[in-house]
Design an enzyme around this catalytic site. Sequence first.
Site, PDB file in Angstrom:
ATOM      1  N   GLY A  16       0.825  -1.207   0.000  1.00 54.69           N
ATOM      2  CA  GLY A  16       0.000   0.000   0.000  1.00 54.69           C
ATOM      3  C   GLY A  16       0.858   1.255   0.000  1.00 54.69           C
ATOM      4  N   GLY A 110       6.496  -6.886   3.208  1.00 47.83           N
ATOM      5  CA  GLY A 110       6.258  -8.315   2.999  1.00 47.83           C
ATOM      6  C   GLY A 110       6.773  -8.833   1.663  1.00 47.83           C
ATOM      7  N   GLY A 115       6.061 -15.487  -0.751  1.00 52.71           N
ATOM      8  CA  GLY A 115       6.196 -16.481  -1.812  1.00 52.71           C
ATOM      9  C   GLY A 115       5.923 -15.930  -3.198  1.00 52.71           C
ATOM     10  CB  VAL A 245       5.997   6.063  12.838  1.00 55.53           C
ATOM     11  CG1 VAL A 245       4.953   7.032  13.385  1.00 55.53           C
ATOM     12  CG2 VAL A 245       6.671   6.643  11.602  1.00 55.53           C
ATOM     13  CD  GLU A 356       1.129 -20.724  -0.756  1.00 53.97           C
ATOM     14  OE1 GLU A 356       0.392 -19.727  -0.694  1.00 53.97           O
ATOM     15  OE2 GLU A 356       2.339 -20.672  -0.534  1.00 53.97           O
ATOM     16  CG  HIS A 441      -2.172 -14.605   3.686  1.00 56.97           C
ATOM     17  ND1 HIS A 441      -2.816 -15.543   2.905  1.00 56.97           N
ATOM     18  CD2 HIS A 441      -0.904 -14.561   3.224  1.00 56.97           C
ATOM     19  CE1 HIS A 441      -1.979 -16.054   2.033  1.00 56.97           C
ATOM     20  NE2 HIS A 441      -0.803 -15.489   2.203  1.00 56.97           N
ATOM     21  CG  ASN A 479      -1.715 -16.587  -2.042  1.00 53.97           C
ATOM     22  OD1 ASN A 479      -2.560 -17.201  -2.669  1.00 53.97           O
ATOM     23  ND2 ASN A 479      -0.749 -17.172  -1.413  1.00 53.97           N
TER      24      ASN A 479
HETATM   25  P1  FDA Z   1       3.552  -4.827   4.607  1.00 53.19           P
HETATM   26  O1  FDA Z   1       3.520  -5.691   5.814  1.00 53.19           O
HETATM   27  O2  FDA Z   1       4.013  -5.419   3.331  1.00 53.19           O
HETATM   28  O3  FDA Z   1       4.459  -3.556   4.888  1.00 53.19           O
HETATM   29  C1  FDA Z   1       4.429  -2.831   6.086  1.00 53.19           C
HETATM   30  C2  FDA Z   1       5.784  -2.160   6.288  1.00 53.19           C
HETATM   31  O4  FDA Z   1       5.674  -1.191   7.313  1.00 53.19           O
HETATM   32  C3  FDA Z   1       6.891  -3.114   6.709  1.00 53.19           C
HETATM   33  O5  FDA Z   1       8.030  -2.900   5.912  1.00 53.19           O
HETATM   34  C4  FDA Z   1       7.160  -2.732   8.170  1.00 53.19           C
HETATM   35  O6  FDA Z   1       8.517  -2.911   8.542  1.00 53.19           O
HETATM   36  C5  FDA Z   1       6.793  -1.266   8.175  1.00 53.19           C
HETATM   37  N1  FDA Z   1       6.350  -0.763   9.483  1.00 53.19           N
HETATM   38  C6  FDA Z   1       5.458  -1.337  10.326  1.00 53.19           C
HETATM   39  N2  FDA Z   1       5.243  -0.542  11.392  1.00 53.19           N
HETATM   40  C7  FDA Z   1       6.014   0.555  11.220  1.00 53.19           C
HETATM   41  C8  FDA Z   1       6.239   1.742  11.992  1.00 53.19           C
HETATM   42  N3  FDA Z   1       5.588   1.956  13.162  1.00 53.19           N
HETATM   43  N4  FDA Z   1       7.127   2.655  11.524  1.00 53.19           N
HETATM   44  C9  FDA Z   1       7.781   2.455  10.346  1.00 53.19           C
HETATM   45  N5  FDA Z   1       7.609   1.349   9.580  1.00 53.19           N
HETATM   46  C10 FDA Z   1       6.729   0.419  10.016  1.00 53.19           C
HETATM   47  N6  FDA Z   1       0.909 -12.626  -0.014  1.00 53.19           N
HETATM   48  C11 FDA Z   1       0.637 -12.930  -1.303  1.00 53.19           C
HETATM   49  O7  FDA Z   1      -0.208 -12.283  -1.928  1.00 53.19           O
HETATM   50  N7  FDA Z   1       1.308 -13.946  -1.924  1.00 53.19           N
HETATM   51  C12 FDA Z   1       2.238 -14.714  -1.274  1.00 53.19           C
HETATM   52  O8  FDA Z   1       2.840 -15.621  -1.874  1.00 53.19           O
HETATM   53  C13 FDA Z   1       2.511 -14.413   0.093  1.00 53.19           C
HETATM   54  N8  FDA Z   1       3.389 -15.172   0.834  1.00 53.19           N
HETATM   55  C14 FDA Z   1       3.776 -14.750   2.089  1.00 53.19           C
HETATM   56  C15 FDA Z   1       4.808 -15.408   2.764  1.00 53.19           C
HETATM   57  C16 FDA Z   1       5.273 -14.927   3.986  1.00 53.19           C
HETATM   58  C17 FDA Z   1       6.390 -15.636   4.704  1.00 53.19           C
HETATM   59  C18 FDA Z   1       4.683 -13.752   4.551  1.00 53.19           C
HETATM   60  C19 FDA Z   1       5.162 -13.189   5.862  1.00 53.19           C
HETATM   61  C20 FDA Z   1       3.649 -13.113   3.883  1.00 53.19           C
HETATM   62  C21 FDA Z   1       3.182 -13.598   2.661  1.00 53.19           C
HETATM   63  N9  FDA Z   1       2.177 -12.942   1.967  1.00 53.19           N
HETATM   64  C22 FDA Z   1       1.858 -13.323   0.682  1.00 53.19           C
HETATM   65  C23 FDA Z   1       1.464 -11.796   2.566  1.00 53.19           C
HETATM   66  C24 FDA Z   1       1.910 -10.436   2.016  1.00 53.19           C
HETATM   67  O9  FDA Z   1       3.319 -10.321   2.058  1.00 53.19           O
HETATM   68  C25 FDA Z   1       1.238  -9.330   2.845  1.00 53.19           C
HETATM   69  O10 FDA Z   1      -0.163  -9.479   2.705  1.00 53.19           O
HETATM   70  C26 FDA Z   1       1.640  -7.940   2.394  1.00 53.19           C
HETATM   71  O11 FDA Z   1       3.032  -7.743   2.484  1.00 53.19           O
HETATM   72  C27 FDA Z   1       0.910  -6.866   3.204  1.00 53.19           C
HETATM   73  O12 FDA Z   1       1.134  -5.607   2.585  1.00 53.19           O
HETATM   74  P2  FDA Z   1       0.904  -4.266   3.378  1.00 53.19           P
HETATM   75  O13 FDA Z   1       1.052  -3.134   2.422  1.00 53.19           O
HETATM   76  O14 FDA Z   1      -0.360  -4.353   4.146  1.00 53.19           O
HETATM   77  O15 FDA Z   1       2.073  -4.170   4.477  1.00 53.19           O
END
Ligand code: FDA
Length: 502
Positions: A16, A110, A115, A245, A356, A441, A479
């Site tokens: 996002g 993420g 994956g 933050v 998956e 997720h 996913n």
């Molecule tokens: P996302 O979590 O990506 O990003 C948030 C960021 O904000 C992070 O970099 C974090 O460090 C940062 N942050 C958090 N709090 C903060 C703060 N207070 N100050 C500063 N920075 C801060 N999905 C999919 O569609 N296909 C797939 O194959 C997979 N496989 C998968 C495997 C594994 C191991 C995981 C952990 C996850 C997946 N996913 C997935 C899920 C997917 O990665 C997940 O849904 C998205 O990354 C979420 O995107 P967002 O934009 O919500 O936040």
Amino acid sequence: DGATFSPAVVVGTGYGAAVTALRLGAAGVPTLMLEMGQLWDKPGPDGNVFCTMLSPDQRSMWFRTRTEAPLATFLWLDVINRDITPYAGVLDRVHFPNMDVYVGRGVGGGSLVNGGMAVTPLRSSFADILPGVDADEMYRVYFPRANAGLGVNDVDPAWFETADCYRYARVARESARVAGYGTAFVPNVYDFGYMAREDAGLVPKSALNSEVIYGNNHGKRSLDRSYLPAALGTGHITIQTLTEVRSIERQSGGGYLLRARQIDPYGSVVADREIGCRYLFLGAGSLGTTELLLRARETGALPDLSPEIGQRWGNNGNIMTARANHVWQPTGTVQSGMPALGIDHRADPANPVFAEIAPLPAGFETWVNLYLAITRTVERGNFAYNPATGRAELRWGPEQSQPSVASAKALFDRINAANGTVYRYDLFGHNKAFADDFCYHPLGGVVLGRATDGYGRVRGYPNLYVTDGSLIPGWVGVNPFVTITALAERNIERVIAEDVLR
Ligand code: FDA
């Protein structure tokens, strides 16, 4: 040092956040991105940016003394995890009672650890969960835009049929077929052309070198190779790393003041910073964004935030399970870390499941098939603010995972019965066949149309927006990152037109 000012601030650098920054930059809006994790571009002593899954080091996890891999044991033995030095590693496992949540830490969120499976949801599921969003427009404009921006590609089916690294997927497909279940190819952001060259021995290996949850050194179009370079290319985006933050408040005269803490990669505090902005976009992920807003409401910093903040959180029905195949069905010693096939049972109205077919890239023959099943569930958790720790704590009862276990069990019981195979009980700890106490997720907490308006504008606070997975009410059936990306594309287009360039 005093407060700095940026017209727009984006918290986080995940899906996002990256979409939002690109579109703000393209509109000419100077934007500062604040990310608590590192920029992953510097090779370590071994010449690689990331460590591998088979020999994890400090780069693997976010400030741990021992790794916490999803598959804790093999043959019940503690042979998987390793002692490590606490460091700003790339994968975090956030602990809550009965439900741990894996998240990525670093520039790209993420996308660094996932994956890469890039799945557009069934239109009916999308319309169910977000009835206020024009589905026609999403499937006509924003899902295609997201897929293009992410660099999604498809595996060559002819190559898939012969590649050793997908033997595990073909074995799983056959056992599903015997039980009457169909499978579908799953698009990915990993470059399948690169993978074919890995297979041919022409390029350094990544997916074929057991790399996935601790980062991929090659081949994967994570956000730091798609949306984020495009955002930086506008010339209006700055990314500040290792900066978390911690609080948000309103400034007199409008705008917001952020307090953030900058650390070095070993966790020593470098500086406490104050940053002012006019427009504030929260893209810290379902856990991060929900916590920032809940803390702001409960400490009185933003007292008029909606009671909906912290509600309607779900794990997308995630259940992991594994089956033991017969000895004449080896799953392969080299398994691509990037899944390319799923058991597609989404259309069953009684028990829709999308499972998956996941790799178990142990480096030796295991005869195991591993699955991440996405089941349909109406169970939702909520967050409570703990003033003693300043943390948002997830309330999720053990019974809330049981409908998902039952759903996955119905499908895999049938596969086992038809094939004369059994579950593996040795992989997830506690002699469990179904891992129901962690998820990949996380979704929800600041749901679109409830805690925000229909475009992610936080209710009660002008110029404050949510852009990430916290907008989605707990489940999307596949996913989630394509949906998160597409929704962010839709929302930021409207916000720039109506709020920023007005
Ligand atoms: P996302 O979590 O990506 O990003 C948030 C960021 O904000 C992070 O970099 C974090 O460090 C940062 N942050 C958090 N709090 C903060 C703060 N207070 N100050 C500063 N920075 C801060 N999905 C999919 O569609 N296909 C797939 O194959 C997979 N496989 C998968 C495997 C594994 C191991 C995981 C952990 C996850 C997946 N996913 C997935 C899920 C997917 O990665 C997940 O849904 C998205 O990354 C979420 O995107 P967002 O934009 O919500 O936040």
